[in-house]
Design an enzyme around this catalytic site. Sequence first.
Site, PDB file in Angstrom:
ATOM      1  N   HIS A 267     -65.915  99.632   6.070  1.00 57.38           N
ATOM      2  CA  HIS A 267     -66.531 100.104   4.662  1.00 57.38           C
ATOM      3  C   HIS A 267     -65.077  99.755   3.716  1.00 57.38           C
ATOM      4  O   HIS A 267     -64.558  98.455   3.979  1.00 57.38           O
ATOM      5  CB  HIS A 267     -66.749 101.512   4.611  1.00 57.38           C
ATOM      6  CG  HIS A 267     -67.225 101.996   3.286  1.00 57.38           C
ATOM      7  ND1 HIS A 267     -67.666 101.174   2.342  1.00 57.38           N
ATOM      8  CD2 HIS A 267     -67.674 103.255   2.646  1.00 57.38           C
ATOM      9  CE1 HIS A 267     -68.088 101.702   1.309  1.00 57.38           C
ATOM     10  NE2 HIS A 267     -68.046 103.058   1.655  1.00 57.38           N
ATOM     11  N   HIS A 306     -72.596  92.196   4.960  1.00 50.74           N
ATOM     12  CA  HIS A 306     -72.925  93.191   4.159  1.00 50.74           C
ATOM     13  C   HIS A 306     -74.388  93.890   4.546  1.00 50.74           C
ATOM     14  O   HIS A 306     -75.282  93.025   4.938  1.00 50.74           O
ATOM     15  CB  HIS A 306     -72.850  92.776   2.739  1.00 50.74           C
ATOM     16  CG  HIS A 306     -72.772  93.960   1.831  1.00 50.74           C
ATOM     17  ND1 HIS A 306     -74.099  94.745   1.323  1.00 50.74           N
ATOM     18  CD2 HIS A 306     -71.789  94.622   1.092  1.00 50.74           C
ATOM     19  CE1 HIS A 306     -73.365  95.736   0.627  1.00 50.74           C
ATOM     20  NE2 HIS A 306     -72.313  95.614   0.411  1.00 50.74           N
ATOM     21  N   ASP A 362     -64.239  92.640  -0.002  1.00 47.35           N
ATOM     22  CA  ASP A 362     -63.177  92.878   0.600  1.00 47.35           C
ATOM     23  C   ASP A 362     -62.259  91.545   0.942  1.00 47.35           C
ATOM     24  O   ASP A 362     -61.125  91.805   1.505  1.00 47.35           O
ATOM     25  CB  ASP A 362     -63.327  93.705   1.826  1.00 47.35           C
ATOM     26  CG  ASP A 362     -63.837  95.238   1.450  1.00 47.35           C
ATOM     27  OD1 ASP A 362     -64.693  95.742   1.565  1.00 47.35           O
ATOM     28  OD2 ASP A 362     -62.815  95.707   0.409  1.00 47.35           O
TER      29      ASP A 362
END
Length: 428
Positions: A267, A306, A362
């Site tokens: 995460h 994702h 990210d």
Amino acid sequence: MPDTLTVTDNRTGKTYDVPIENGAVRATAFEQMKAGDDGRGLVVYDPAFLNTASCKSRVTYIDGDNGILLYRGYPIEQLAEHSTYLETAYLLVHGELPTKAQAEEWIHDITIHTLVHENVKTFIDGFHHDAHPMGILLSTVGALSTFYPSATQIYDEETRRISIYRLIAKMPTLAAFAYRHSLGLPYNYPDNDLSFPGNFLNMLFKMVELKYQPVPEVERALDVLFILHADHEQNCSTNAMRSVGSSHPDPYSATAAAIAALYGPLHGGANEAVVRMIDRIGTVDRIPDFIAGVKAGKERLMGFGHRVYKNYDPRAKVIKRMADQVLSATGSTPRLDVARELEKIALEDEYFVSRKLYPNVDFYSGFIYQAIGIPVEMFPVLFAIPRTAGWLSQWEESLLDKEQKISRPRQLYLGEQTRDYVPMERRG
Ligand code: SDX
């Protein structure tokens, strides 16, 4: 055609009409479908909530197939271009963009809550110099609950308001204190003349100069990154915020739980894991071996994939453009060269294409943080700072949702049936 689902239970031949509302059926509708003589109805099984809605929400909308992200209906690309983080935080919490007067009041109310109790410094001083800053952050945010015992009055609107101000305002202060502690440097106090991102840079980097002057381009880049990270519907840490919040603790304790969930490398810890992965690869010529390791299941391509986006994460597009801009000024780095080549290969490789694995938020953010001078272990902390506004928006929405109650999922029990205790001498 009626908005219903007709279900035939072939065990009994009975047929049931289940209403369809907002594109969903209620799991409780299946409890009436019984066959065995134990009187137990059907339970809906969905480990990790792959296709289960835990709530109704009006905060954030994601269309994963088309790479769409809306905060209260506003496209993330427009907010990144025109808004600021504090304005976006107001939008998430209140549901509308603020008027000039509302914005001024909001900024004032947050700015005057940036200080933390002096005792908090004592907690942070107690950590090892190499303590991970996410461990420090989740501990000190939890500890804040002991300084504001009235925060448990979560159904008092004024109390909720000031808790929201305090948490949004104090997150950067705690984050900067954790960073300064790791370097053995004195803590910098907030400078209320500066913007939200500018003050954070001040608390991170001010040395002995009388007044810290943030670089405008860096200040704006950080503000945009904060906007992009502010909320993301029912992600893991928001689910933690809602689930923990459902037992009605104070919001500091619920936020500490959300930070703990965000800490994980799957995460919010992924931005740190991306840079460590790139460092392990080292050079462009070693990418094929790494990719082979991913395909063999020995590695994960961090910063890719994702649960919702099966297309490019719209935030990643904005961040990639920013990374190109920031690094065109500071010059690319070997790490970014490896990252770019890795992305190029992954986007062409059938293994990733077939699994719809695209760069997520990210993948590139860490390169901007590094260019700003922020160490890798602080990257998840920079995710937590802006996500606080999203967590609090979702927390308050959940509290005020008349359908919500304490979260307590069912299970499918596959363990032992009743059996008698076995004395020690008869075991084994
Ligand atoms: C964030 O939910 C959110 O909204 C989160 C977030 C937010 O703003 O709050 O967007 C922020 O957390 C972004 C994600 C950051 N995490 C990473 O970058 C870590 C690497 N990515 C993954 O671990 C993974 O993609 C997840 C955790 C993000 C999503 O995992 P899912 O949806 O549970 O998918 P999965 O693990 O079931 O994978 C499906 C398939 C599997 O292959 P098979 O078993 O079918 O052969 O895809 C493979 C996985 O092995 N896979 C990957 C992969 N991600 C999934 N293989 C290699 N590298 C990857 N990154």
